[in-house]
Design a protein around this motif. Structure first.
Motif: not given
Length: 307
Positions: A191-200, A211-217, A246-253
């Motif tokens: 997902l292309e969204a800021p790593p500190d995005a509160p929406t994610v 199942l998992a959601c990990v921010p990346l540098s 997936r649809g909900a996630l794609e709405a974030l970026g």
């Protein structure tokens, strides 16, 4: 039982719980401090170990009992996570220990260190996935704690005490684990969204929790060949749930489907240093140590306890 000399240190390689108990009793009687070893990947918790010999569990290996209908399995402590995964895959099941590091690590060491990973928040931490343990304390007493099935977990507090004690209370020789059904649909998205995005973060806590959601540098994303992605997300469940999530996630970026093997790289690359941060050397710790290992035979000094 095998005894080998490796450099200046003696390597002890028992093949049964009874042999482990005998070696620990012998060590307690002679004052020989033992360094416990699984696969040898995480041997420190921030403190040096003062040992005269290494007790390796590499010969305690394999599936003892597997009950697919009960979603439970019993394995020897030296069984690797890869071997556990292979044993359950054919039945559409898995044990989602999946700790930081890789699948060359052993079940016993994962429980002894209570090492979680990127899937722990959703799928369970080691203390939540272990039903029972067979272990040997520092006096050489063989102990069976907890149960083999979900309906029988008497003594669960002892299981929790040993899990995460880094082998300072007992040597784990066998584990009874709860399993999960593998999700019918399983997809990994970058997902292309800021790593500190509160929406994610809100998405990860919401009705479509992944199942998992990990921010990346940026460096992490480049190493994983994920371009401009700043989150790696794994969705699992039935087809309808995954499609909606997936649809909900794609709405974030912008989202791109990624190779699921990226999680192996994440577990290795983003692994924190092995530190027993959950353990405090306080009065309770001293009392537990005195009850289980009064001679401090097991992993002496690992958690900063006095010599």
């Amino acid at each position: 039982m095998a005894r080998e000399r490796r450099g200046a240190r003696l390597m002890l390689r028992p093949a049964t719980t009874a042999e482990v108990a005998g070696l620990v009793r012998e060590s307690a009687a002679t004052g020989c401090a033992l360094r416990l070893r699984g696969a040898g990947t995480w041997l420190d918790a921030g403190h040096p170990v003062r040992a005269d010999a290494t007790l390796s569990l590499d010969r305690l290996r394999g599936v003892v009992q597997y009950r697919p209908d009960d979603l439970t399995i019993t394995v020897e402590a030296g069984t690797t996570l890869a071997e556990l995964d292979d044993a359950t895959r054919a039945h559409g099941q898995w044990c989602p220990l999946l700790p930081w590091g890789d699948d060359a690590g052993t079940v016993g060491a994962t429980l002894a260190t209570a090492t979680a990973g990127p899937f722990a928040a959703r799928l369970g931490r080691p203390r939540e996935l272990v039903l029972g343990l067979d272990c040997v304390d520092g006096r050489g007493r063989a102990i069976a704690a907890g149960g083999r099935v979900v309906k029988n977990v008497a003594g669960f507090d002892l299981v929790r005490a040993v899990t995460g004690s880094w082998g300072t209370l007992a040597v784990i020789t066998r584990a009874h684990l709860r399993l999960r059904a593998r999700p019918a649909a399983d997809v990994t998205l970058a997902l292309e969204a800021p790593p500190d995005a509160p929406t994610v973060e809100a998405f990860a806590r919401g009705p479509y929790a992944p199942l998992a959601c990990v921010p990346l540098s940026a460096d992490d994303a480049a190493a994983l060949r994920l371009g401009d992605a700043r989150w790696l997300v794994r969705l699992g469940g039935n087809a309808a749930f995954v499609a909606a999530a997936r649809g909900a996630l794609e709405a974030l970026g912008p989202c791109t489907e990624a190779d699921p093997r990226a999680w192996d790289a994440v577990r290795t690359r983003l692994a924190p240093p092995p530190r027993a941060l959950h353990w405090r050397w306080d009065e309770l710790s001293r009392r537990l140590r005195a009850a289980f290992d009064p001679s401090r035979v097991l992993n002496r000094g690992l958690l900063g306890d006095p010599a």
